[in-house]
Design an enzyme around this catalytic site. Structure first.
Site, short mmCIF file in Angstrom:
data_model
loop_
_atom_site.label_atom_id
_atom_site.label_comp_id
_atom_site.label_asym_id
_atom_site.label_seq_id
_atom_site.Cartn_x
_atom_site.Cartn_y
_atom_site.Cartn_z
N SER A 42 0.86 -1.20 0.00
CA SER A 42 0.00 0.00 0.00
C SER A 42 0.88 1.23 0.00
O SER A 42 0.54 2.26 -0.60
CB SER A 42 -0.90 0.02 1.23
OG SER A 42 -1.97 -0.84 1.06
N TYR A 45 1.52 2.92 -3.22
CA TYR A 45 0.42 3.63 -3.90
C TYR A 45 -0.08 4.86 -3.14
O TYR A 45 -1.02 5.51 -3.58
CB TYR A 45 -0.74 2.67 -4.15
CG TYR A 45 -0.33 1.53 -5.05
CD1 TYR A 45 -0.23 1.71 -6.42
CD2 TYR A 45 0.03 0.29 -4.52
CE1 TYR A 45 0.20 0.68 -7.25
CE2 TYR A 45 0.45 -0.75 -5.34
CZ TYR A 45 0.54 -0.54 -6.70
OH TYR A 45 0.96 -1.56 -7.52
N GLU A 115 -6.03 17.84 3.95
CA GLU A 115 -6.99 16.77 3.66
C GLU A 115 -8.10 16.81 4.69
O GLU A 115 -8.03 17.59 5.66
CB GLU A 115 -6.29 15.41 3.64
CG GLU A 115 -5.36 15.23 2.45
CD GLU A 115 -4.71 13.86 2.40
OE1 GLU A 115 -5.43 12.86 2.39
OE2 GLU A 115 -3.48 13.80 2.37
N HIS A 235 -12.70 5.03 1.84
CA HIS A 235 -12.25 6.30 1.25
C HIS A 235 -13.38 6.81 0.37
O HIS A 235 -13.94 6.05 -0.44
CB HIS A 235 -10.98 6.09 0.44
CG HIS A 235 -10.27 7.37 0.12
ND1 HIS A 235 -10.80 8.33 -0.72
CD2 HIS A 235 -9.08 7.87 0.52
CE1 HIS A 235 -9.95 9.34 -0.81
NE2 HIS A 235 -8.90 9.09 -0.06
N ARG A 281 -13.41 11.61 7.05
CA ARG A 281 -13.72 10.67 5.99
C ARG A 281 -14.98 9.85 6.19
O ARG A 281 -15.71 9.56 5.24
CB ARG A 281 -12.55 9.69 5.90
CG ARG A 281 -11.96 9.64 4.56
CD ARG A 281 -10.72 8.83 4.59
NE ARG A 281 -9.64 9.67 4.09
CZ ARG A 281 -8.42 9.25 3.94
NH1 ARG A 281 -8.10 8.03 4.30
NH2 ARG A 281 -7.51 10.05 3.46
N HIS A 342 -10.57 1.18 2.33
CA HIS A 342 -9.29 1.84 2.14
C HIS A 342 -8.28 1.56 3.26
O HIS A 342 -7.10 1.36 2.99
CB HIS A 342 -9.55 3.35 2.07
CG HIS A 342 -8.34 4.19 1.87
ND1 HIS A 342 -7.56 4.12 0.72
CD2 HIS A 342 -7.74 5.13 2.66
CE1 HIS A 342 -6.57 4.99 0.81
NE2 HIS A 342 -6.64 5.59 1.99
N ARG A 377 -9.45 6.88 11.29
CA ARG A 377 -8.12 7.47 11.11
C ARG A 377 -8.21 8.83 10.42
O ARG A 377 -8.93 9.00 9.43
CB ARG A 377 -7.27 6.54 10.24
CG ARG A 377 -5.93 7.13 9.85
CD ARG A 377 -5.17 6.15 8.99
NE ARG A 377 -5.78 5.99 7.70
CZ ARG A 377 -5.35 6.58 6.58
NH1 ARG A 377 -4.33 7.41 6.59
NH2 ARG A 377 -5.96 6.35 5.43
P1 FAD Z 1 2.15 -2.03 3.30
O1 FAD Z 1 2.81 -0.85 2.71
O2 FAD Z 1 0.83 -2.41 2.76
O3 FAD Z 1 3.14 -3.27 3.14
C1 FAD Z 1 2.73 -4.57 3.49
C2 FAD Z 1 3.82 -5.55 3.14
O4 FAD Z 1 3.54 -6.81 3.75
C3 FAD Z 1 3.97 -5.84 1.66
O5 FAD Z 1 5.34 -5.90 1.37
C4 FAD Z 1 3.36 -7.22 1.50
O6 FAD Z 1 3.87 -7.98 0.44
C5 FAD Z 1 3.75 -7.84 2.82
N1 FAD Z 1 2.93 -8.99 3.23
C6 FAD Z 1 1.61 -9.02 3.50
N2 FAD Z 1 1.25 -10.27 3.86
C7 FAD Z 1 2.36 -11.03 3.82
C8 FAD Z 1 2.63 -12.40 4.05
N3 FAD Z 1 1.68 -13.29 4.40
N4 FAD Z 1 3.90 -12.86 3.90
C9 FAD Z 1 4.89 -12.01 3.53
N5 FAD Z 1 4.69 -10.70 3.27
C10 FAD Z 1 3.44 -10.23 3.42
N6 FAD Z 1 -1.71 6.80 4.13
C11 FAD Z 1 -1.22 8.02 4.41
O7 FAD Z 1 -0.81 8.29 5.56
N7 FAD Z 1 -1.13 8.96 3.42
C12 FAD Z 1 -1.53 8.71 2.15
O8 FAD Z 1 -1.41 9.57 1.30
C13 FAD Z 1 -2.08 7.45 1.84
N8 FAD Z 1 -2.52 7.17 0.60
C14 FAD Z 1 -2.96 5.91 0.32
C15 FAD Z 1 -3.34 5.59 -1.00
C16 FAD Z 1 -3.70 4.30 -1.31
C17 FAD Z 1 -4.10 3.97 -2.74
C18 FAD Z 1 -3.70 3.29 -0.32
C19 FAD Z 1 -4.08 1.88 -0.66
C20 FAD Z 1 -3.35 3.61 0.99
C21 FAD Z 1 -2.98 4.91 1.32
N9 FAD Z 1 -2.61 5.24 2.62
C22 FAD Z 1 -2.12 6.49 2.88
C23 FAD Z 1 -2.49 4.21 3.65
C24 FAD Z 1 -1.01 3.81 3.75
O9 FAD Z 1 -0.46 3.77 2.45
C25 FAD Z 1 -0.83 2.46 4.40
O10 FAD Z 1 -1.56 2.40 5.59
C26 FAD Z 1 0.64 2.22 4.71
O11 FAD Z 1 1.41 2.40 3.57
C27 FAD Z 1 0.82 0.83 5.26
O12 FAD Z 1 2.19 0.56 5.34
P2 FAD Z 1 2.66 -0.84 5.89
O13 FAD Z 1 4.13 -0.84 5.80
O14 FAD Z 1 2.01 -1.08 7.18
O15 FAD Z 1 2.02 -1.90 4.87
C1 SIN Z 2 -5.42 10.18 -0.11
O1 SIN Z 2 -4.49 10.64 -0.76
O2 SIN Z 2 -6.57 10.55 -0.23
C2 SIN Z 2 -5.14 9.11 0.88
C3 SIN Z 2 -4.70 9.70 2.14
C4 SIN Z 2 -4.80 8.74 3.26
O3 SIN Z 2 -5.32 7.64 3.11
O4 SIN Z 2 -4.36 9.12 4.35
#
Ligand code: FAD
Ligand code: SIN
Length: 524
Positions: A42, A45, A115, A235, A281, A342, A377
């Site tokens: 995530s 993206y 935002e 979202h 949101r 989301h 959130r």
């Molecule tokens: P992730 O970045 O999702 O990484 C998860 C990892 O775990 C991946 O590498 C995956 O392969 C691995 N994994 C999962 N299951 C397993 C398994 N069983 N075995 C091995 N590996 C596994 N938040 C903000 O604060 N600002 C933003 O602008 C924002 N925009 C967003 C836009 C989009 C389109 C999305 C989807 C989310 C957005 N968010 C935003 C939310 C934010 O991106 C996520 O909450 C955050 O990036 C999560 O980070 P993470 O490292 O916890 O998990």
């Molecule tokens: C967005 O850009 O709208 C996502 C921001 C977020 O999930 O915090």
């Protein structure tokens, strides 16, 4: 059977996992497991950005207040204070790793955006592509560290635990090599879940395919406490187009003035909240859902055509290009949008050091429930949470590292499992879950819908369980099992909450109770 030993295992290569690895002492042997290619997350993206106080007209007090208001009475104030107060210094860590946040033209100051739910401009961003910038720069740093080994396309199945003097201790994981099909035993002193969220439990989502809630299901099976899973964030604005899978239209468009409209151009947010498009949101998503159901329409629209086209193209290059690919010019056309799942506000319950109730098992990032988000959130607080807890856990382990002794690691038993030629069943079950979760456990819930969902998931879990023991493991089968577990946890959590609060809205209990309580679940 292959056994790999590391000091520390991190499951997940998004911001939480990579940030933790970079903060850990270089003397440790670290393994990062990722079930897809290393960038797929995530994090990659994320569009809008990362919230942190950085201007003289802003204050931590105000960021704390905004976070608590969005959280609808369930945020842990101490956690909020700690996270928010570290915001600017965590941004500096990212900058030190090479992250190039957008600056104002001709000025050295950072361009802060706004935002929903934020009363000030406080969001650092890289155009509308913040996540890719962060993921790429952190990976560059990771690749230069000799003590870190990355295992791409390795799907963690379960946590290996041992019990010593009645205490459950995490001591490794079993993981499937997706391509070779081999099950590998990874042993380690500390296991860190950084597996992201569970958006894929729902039919419509902004999340990538990896977000099947694996860490929550894995943690639950191992005995971890799971908190507040009824609070799934929808979202308000995902692109509505038959060919656009999971494409988000960032809330920062509304932060820069975009309006929500019906097809005839009527604005409707003023009837729902004084902050209109920039209300928290949950309120915006529910307002859109309400309008769609009231009018029997498939979508509403986002309009940014009143802004200078040069500004729009420069500020939102990714969204502009992506929409253009679908025949929508956002500088001229209304953008059709719908709400979609989301962000998973609940998850594996942790303390302020990312520790779970299982010894030596930590959870960070979206998989965790830390107390920061409460019932909803605040935008752009999740990247902040991910990097805050990544650093906290690393600091804790750097200080308290102890090698493990006398552990009893059981071998993986493949049993009589055979290759499956029935992958269609996995697809069918997967679609069924996502559909009924959307219809029965979505933005608006009722007791009747929740009961129906409970009956469906009980049936499906039995089918999946049979399949799980009879056939050799594949990534889709593992994900399906996890998806079903997480769906069940969401249904149970939603059924327990007899009120409407934040993201949980039940027509049978439309009011908020006076006392706010967390929903906690643990496997018997
Ligand atoms: P992730 O970045 O999702 O990484 C998860 C990892 O775990 C991946 O590498 C995956 O392969 C691995 N994994 C999962 N299951 C397993 C398994 N069983 N075995 C091995 N590996 C596994 N938040 C903000 O604060 N600002 C933003 O602008 C924002 N925009 C967003 C836009 C989009 C389109 C999305 C989807 C989310 C957005 N968010 C935003 C939310 C934010 O991106 C996520 O909450 C955050 O990036 C999560 O980070 P993470 O490292 O916890 O998990
Ligand atoms: C967005 O850009 O709208 C996502 C921001 C977020 O999930 O915090």
């Amino acid at each position: 059977m292959k056994i790999i030993k590391k000091d520390i295992l991190i499951i997940g290569s998004g911001l939480a996992g990579l940030g933790c690895a970079l903060n850990l002492n270089k003397k440790f042997k670290i393994g990062i497991l990722s079930k897809a290619s290393v960038k797929e997350s995530s994090t990659f993206y994320a569009q809008g950005g990362i919230a942190a106080v950085n201007s003289i007209d802003d204050s931590c007090k105000s960021h704390i207040q905004d976070t608590m208001i969005a959280g609808a009475g369930l945020c842990d104030e101490k956690v909020v204070e700690k996270v928010v107060s570290q915001g600017r210094s965590l941004i500096q860590d990212l900058i030190n790793w090479g992250v190039d946040f957008t600056k104002l033209e001709n000025i050295k100051e950072y361009d802060l955006t706004k935002e929903g739910g934020h009363t000030k401009r406080r969001i650092f961003h890289k155009d509308d592509n913040t996540g890719a910038e962060i993921e790429n720069k952190l990976l560059q740093n990771i690749f230069s560290r000799k003590n870190i080994e990355i295992f791409e396309n390795h799907t963690v199945i379960n946590i290996i635990t041992d019990t010593i003097n009645g205490e459950i201790i995490a001591c490794g994981v079993y993981a499937l090599d997706n391509f070779g099909g081999e099950i590998i035993t990874f042993e380690a002193n500390y296991i860190i879940l950084a597996t992201g969220g569970a958006g894929k439990v729902y039919l419509y989502t902004s999340n990538p395919d990896i977000s099947s809630g694996d860490g929550i299901a894995i943690g639950y099976r191992a005995g971890a406490i799971i908190a507040n899973m009824e609070f799934m964030q929808f979202h308000p604005t995902c692109l509505y187009h038959p060919d656009a899978k999971s494409f988000l239209i960032s809330e920062s468009l509304r932060g820069e003035g975009a309006k929500l409209k019906l097809e005839d151009g009527a604005e409707f947010m003023k009837s729902y909240h004084e902050l209109k498009e920039l209300a928290p949101r949950d309120i915006v998503a529910r307002a859109i859902d309400f309008e769609m159901k009231k009018l029997g329409i498939t979508n509403v629209y986002l309009d940014i055509t009143h802004k200078d086209p040069h500004f729009v193209k420069k500020r939102f290059p990714t969204i502009y290009k992506n929409c253009l690919n679908f025949g929508i010019d956002i500088t001229k056309d209304l953008v059709p949008i719908v709400p979609a799942s989301h962000y998973t506000c609940g998850g594996v319950k942790t303390d302020i050091d990312g520790r779970t109730n299982i010894k030596d098992l930590f959870a960070i990032g979206e998989v965790a429930s830390t107390g920061l988000h409460g019932a909803n959130r605040l935008a752009s607080n999740s990247l902040l949470e991910a990097i805050f807890f990544a650093k906290r856990v690393a600091k804790f382990i750097n200080k308290n590292f102890e090698p493990k002794k006398f552990l009893n690691i059981k071998k993986w038993n493949i049993g009589k499992a055979i290759d499956s030629n029935e992958t269609v069943l996995i697809q069918q079950n997967w679609e069924e879950i996502r559909k009924f979760m959307w219809n029965y456990v979505g933005i608006v819930r009722t007791d009747k819908r929740l009961m129906r969902a409970k009956r469906r998931i009980e049936l499906l879990k039995k089918e999946i369980q049979e399949y799980y023991w009879d056939f050799k493991l594949t990534k889709p089968l593992l994900e399906l099992r996890n998806l079903a577990t997480v769906a069940e946890i969401i249904i149970l959590s939603a059924s327990k909450r007899k009120e409407s609060r934040g993201l949980h809205y039940n027509l049978d209990y439309p009011k908020k109770l006076k006392i706010a309580k967390n929903t906690l679940l643990k496997k018997n």
